[in-house]
Design a protein around this motif. Structure first.
Motif, short mmCIF file in Angstrom:
data_model
loop_
_atom_site.label_atom_id
_atom_site.label_comp_id
_atom_site.label_asym_id
_atom_site.label_seq_id
_atom_site.Cartn_x
_atom_site.Cartn_y
_atom_site.Cartn_z
N MET A 1 0.55 -1.41 0.00
CA MET A 1 -0.20 -0.22 -0.11
C MET A 1 1.29 1.43 -0.05
N VAL A 2 2.15 1.06 0.94
CA VAL A 2 2.45 2.30 0.66
C VAL A 2 3.17 3.46 -0.27
N GLY A 3 3.71 2.60 -1.23
CA GLY A 3 4.24 3.15 -2.71
C GLY A 3 2.86 4.34 -3.70
N PHE A 4 1.21 3.29 -2.96
CA PHE A 4 -0.08 4.12 -3.08
C PHE A 4 -0.54 5.38 -2.49
N PHE A 5 -0.10 5.25 -1.48
CA PHE A 5 -0.73 6.37 -0.76
C PHE A 5 0.79 7.63 -1.09
N GLU A 6 1.36 7.34 -1.28
CA GLU A 6 2.62 8.68 -1.46
C GLU A 6 2.71 8.85 -3.74
N ASP A 7 2.01 8.10 -4.21
CA ASP A 7 1.55 8.32 -5.47
C ASP A 7 0.84 9.58 -5.72
N THR A 8 1.24 10.79 -6.04
CA THR A 8 -0.11 11.74 -5.94
C THR A 8 -0.24 11.63 -7.27
N SER A 9 0.75 11.06 -8.34
CA SER A 9 -0.23 10.90 -10.17
C SER A 9 -1.27 10.28 -9.89
N ILE A 10 -1.38 9.32 -9.26
CA ILE A 10 -3.08 8.15 -9.42
C ILE A 10 -4.36 8.98 -8.93
N SER A 11 -5.25 8.89 -9.77
CA SER A 11 -6.80 9.37 -9.15
C SER A 11 -7.15 8.39 -8.27
N GLU A 12 -8.10 9.15 -7.52
CA GLU A 12 -9.02 9.20 -5.96
C GLU A 12 -9.74 7.19 -7.05
N ALA A 13 -10.58 7.13 -8.51
CA ALA A 13 -10.46 6.25 -8.59
C ALA A 13 -9.55 5.23 -8.79
N GLU A 14 -8.54 5.28 -9.44
CA GLU A 14 -7.62 4.39 -9.25
C GLU A 14 -6.83 3.96 -8.22
N PHE A 15 -7.29 4.25 -7.27
CA PHE A 15 -6.27 4.31 -6.22
C PHE A 15 -7.53 3.55 -5.14
N ARG A 16 -9.06 3.84 -5.36
CA ARG A 16 -9.75 2.73 -4.40
C ARG A 16 -10.13 0.94 -5.61
N SER A 17 -9.61 1.48 -6.98
CA SER A 17 -9.96 0.05 -7.45
C SER A 17 -7.99 -0.52 -7.21
N MET A 18 -7.77 -0.39 -7.18
CA MET A 18 -6.43 -0.89 -6.75
C MET A 18 -5.69 -1.44 -4.99
N MET A 19 -6.57 -0.69 -4.26
CA MET A 19 -6.93 -1.03 -2.36
C MET A 19 -7.80 -2.50 -2.30
N LYS A 29 -8.78 -4.39 -5.09
CA LYS A 29 -8.45 -5.30 -5.59
C LYS A 29 -7.21 -6.07 -4.68
N MET A 30 -6.35 -5.16 -3.90
CA MET A 30 -5.15 -5.62 -3.28
C MET A 30 -5.22 -6.26 -1.87
N HIS A 31 -6.86 -6.31 -1.08
CA HIS A 31 -7.29 -6.35 0.03
C HIS A 31 -8.64 -7.78 -0.46
N ARG A 32 -8.58 -8.07 -1.20
CA ARG A 32 -9.78 -9.14 -1.75
C ARG A 32 -9.37 -10.38 -1.41
N ARG A 33 -8.13 -10.22 -1.33
CA ARG A 33 -7.85 -11.85 -0.28
C ARG A 33 -7.53 -11.70 0.95
N TYR A 34 -7.57 -11.06 2.02
CA TYR A 34 -7.14 -10.20 3.55
C TYR A 34 -8.20 -10.03 3.84
N GLN A 35 -9.78 -10.42 3.73
CA GLN A 35 -10.81 -9.51 4.77
C GLN A 35 -11.36 -10.92 5.43
N GLY A 36 -10.79 -12.02 6.39
CA GLY A 36 -11.16 -12.93 6.50
C GLY A 36 -11.43 -14.05 6.64
N GLN A 37 -11.29 -14.23 5.63
CA GLN A 37 -12.03 -15.33 5.17
C GLN A 37 -11.14 -16.73 5.24
N PRO A 38 -11.40 -18.53 5.63
CA PRO A 38 -10.66 -18.76 5.78
C PRO A 38 -9.18 -19.65 5.51
#
Length: 559
Positions: free
Chosen positions: A498-516, A518-527
């Motif tokens: 995540m840290v690189g996306f927090f500091e990257d001012t070139s990406i739009s808010e929509a792109e940031f939401r999409s990346m977040m 996608k990045m956390h789809r498998r980290y939401q409490g599944q078995p």
């Protein structure tokens, strides 16, 4: 807690194997066949008697054969995962979930002794697709608690649970959840040594100066009663052992095995009768025999219930949050000692960073991890806590609505209101236990950090979504506990990515939401199985597969 239902009556109503299998035997027709007309035959009276004797013998052999077949089929089919349809309305006790009873206590039913949260809210109907995805709970894939101990374990319990010659004393330290982990291992070590356990001693917290005793934080009677079939637990040493010269150990290597513990301590314990252990935090191996892993879960999720006054107040706070609708719990690790120990910058400016730097230089032993790494490298490696602004951006990107309730767990943040400004601006409905409390409710717990942390734990467990800003004992324990009670949503921030996306001012808010997302789809409490990646994973954080198994419903009757 409701009294466990008396299960003796079930044995009276259950038909025996004889009557169950009687209809399938060809000899059962002898019991129902209508009598035939008597015909006089000129035979001796001994012939009918011999026929009756042969028929009786055949019936006896038939029933004996059926009984043997029944025993073989039972021995070849291991018991399935115990049925655990819901933790909020648990089933009647059955052997895998029931602890042994004693003369002084009624039996403890494990399916009813688990600490459970309020039910998750259904997904609201008038929300966007992103918000619906955020509030949706993960698929538990049919996993349910499964603490069926082996026959060997239960046979050994008959002796171990009555031990009166060997006693283990354990002193636990750190914050609440660190203490809980050590208490879990203390019970396991007592089981390994086949010793009775003195109720663990809570050391005075060096940071928060909390002097609470075990009975002030946890329900002692419930702790003893729940574990009475596993380890004998007593409140103090008996008079016969007060004059004994105890063996004291304050240094234990990491990753010790049951064999190491028995080899190191058993001889001296048998000789002196008392063993005192300190500094056992994270020293016991994460890979133990299956029964001991199950015992860890039994202690963590069943036996360690908070004292009734704390539990009742925490339940009140949770209901006050729950009644307003779904809510998020964030565990913010923004306290001064966290910044000192992690070696990271606070994000609050040079003035605050300078304060932390001076403390760190005066007490270098407080810094955890590698000493030769800069704070920049620590941040890029994902070793720093997320600050309030980063957390706000993350949960917003994952779909949390601006109107969402946000419960903030954790101690007083370094920097006060300024440290929380980024979160409060994005989510105005931020709530703390101090805001939930009515006049006088928190008064008994002023300057008692462990009790305050327990209240945070109770409210966080009932949240619809939980997210920690940093690793730590509460995050790991909450991850496992939420999995154990039905895989409640637990978002684990992928800080390194995540840290690189927090500091990257070139990406739009929509792109940031999409990346977040996608990045956390498998980290939401599944078995997630403990043994999938690293053997160093803790079963308290990853209870699958040792403490949870797939639940299958088998029909009682087959056509």
């Amino acid at each position: 807690m409701a009294r466990p239902r008396n299960i003796k009556s079930s044995f009276i109503k259950t038909p025996s194997p004889f009557f169950t299998f009687l209809p399938v035997s060809p000899f059962t027709s002898l019991f129902n066949k209508p009598p035939s007309p008597r015909i006089h035959r000129p035979y001796s009276s001994s012939r009918p008697r011999s026929y009756l004797f042969v028929i009786f013998l055949l019936i006896l052999l038939s029933l004996l054969g059926l009984s043997l077949l029944t025993l073989v089929s039972v021995s070849q089919n291991p018991s399935p995962c115990p049925s655990f349809p819901t933790l909020l309305s648990p089933p009647i006790s059955h052997p895998p979930f029931a602890s042994l009873s004693s003369k002084n206590h009624e039996p403890v039913v494990l399916s009813r002794s688990a600490t459970v949260p309020l039910p998750a809210h259904p997904v609201p109907g008038n929300v966007t697709a992103e918000e619906a995805e955020f509030w949706a709970q993960p698929d538990g894939e049919g996993y349910r608690p499964c603490l069926d101990f082996s026959i060997q374990y239960r046979k050994a319990s008959a002796k171990i649970s009555k031990e009166k010659q060997k006693f283990l004393v354990v002193v636990v330290s750190g914050g609440l959840n660190q203490q809980k982990n050590q208490i879990v291992d203390a019970v396991v070590i007592a089981r390994i040594l086949e010793a009775a356990l003195i109720v663990p001693i809570l050391a005075v917290n060096q940071i928060w100066k909390d002097q609470s005793e075990f009975s002030e934080i946890f329900d002692v009677d419930h702790f003893k009663r729940t574990l009475q079939a596993d380890v004998r637990i007593v409140s103090s040493l008996p008079s016969t052992h007060l004059s004994s010269k105890p063996t004291i150990n304050t240094q234990m290597p990491y990753n010790v095995s049951p064999l190491w513990i028995r080899t190191k301590f058993l001889t001296e314990l048998n000789r002196g009768g008392v063993l005192i252990l300190k500094g056992i935090d994270s020293k016991l191996s994460k890979n133990l025999p299956l029964d001991l892993q199950k015992l860890r879960c039994k202690v963590a999720f069943h036996a360690l219930r908070f004292a009734s006054a704390i539990q009742e107040l925490g339940d009140k706070f949770a209901r006050r949050m729950w009644i307003e609708g779904p809510y998020i719990a964030l565990h913010l690790r923004l306290e001064k000692d966290v910044w000192v120990r992690t070696g990271c910058l606070t994000g609050l400016g040079p003035e605050y960073d300078d304060i932390i730097r001076k403390i760190r230089e005066s007490q270098p032993k407080l810094l955890t991890g590698r000493l030769n790494i800069t704070n920049t490298h620590r941040r890029l490696a994902g070793l720093c806590p997320l600050n309030a602004l980063q957390l706000a951006r993350l949960i917003k990107a994952l779909g949390a609505p601006r109107t969402a309730q946000v419960y903030m767990a954790g101690g007083e943040p370094f920097g006060g209101a300024q440290a929380l400004q980024g979160l409060a601006e994005e989510f105005p409905n931020v709530v703390t236990k101090e805001m939930l409390a009515r006049e006088g409710e928190l008064s008994p717990y002023i300057n008692r950090s462990s009790a305050m942390a327990a209240l945070d734990y109770i409210v966080s467990l009932s949240s619809d979504v939980f997210l920690p800003s940093h690793g730590g004992n509460m995050g790991r324990t909450m991850q496992g506990h939420r999995a154990y009670v039905g895989h409640r949503k637990f978002v684990k921030p992928n800080k390194r990515e995540m840290v690189g996306f927090f500091e990257d001012t070139s990406i739009s808010e929509a792109e940031f939401r999409s990346m977040m997302r996608k990045m956390h789809r498998r980290y939401q409490g599944q078995p997630e199985k403990r043994t999938n990646k690293r053997s160093s994973r803790d079963v308290i954080a990853y209870p699958v597969p040792e403490c949870m198994c797939r639940h299958t419903i088998r029909p009682l009757l087959r056509s």
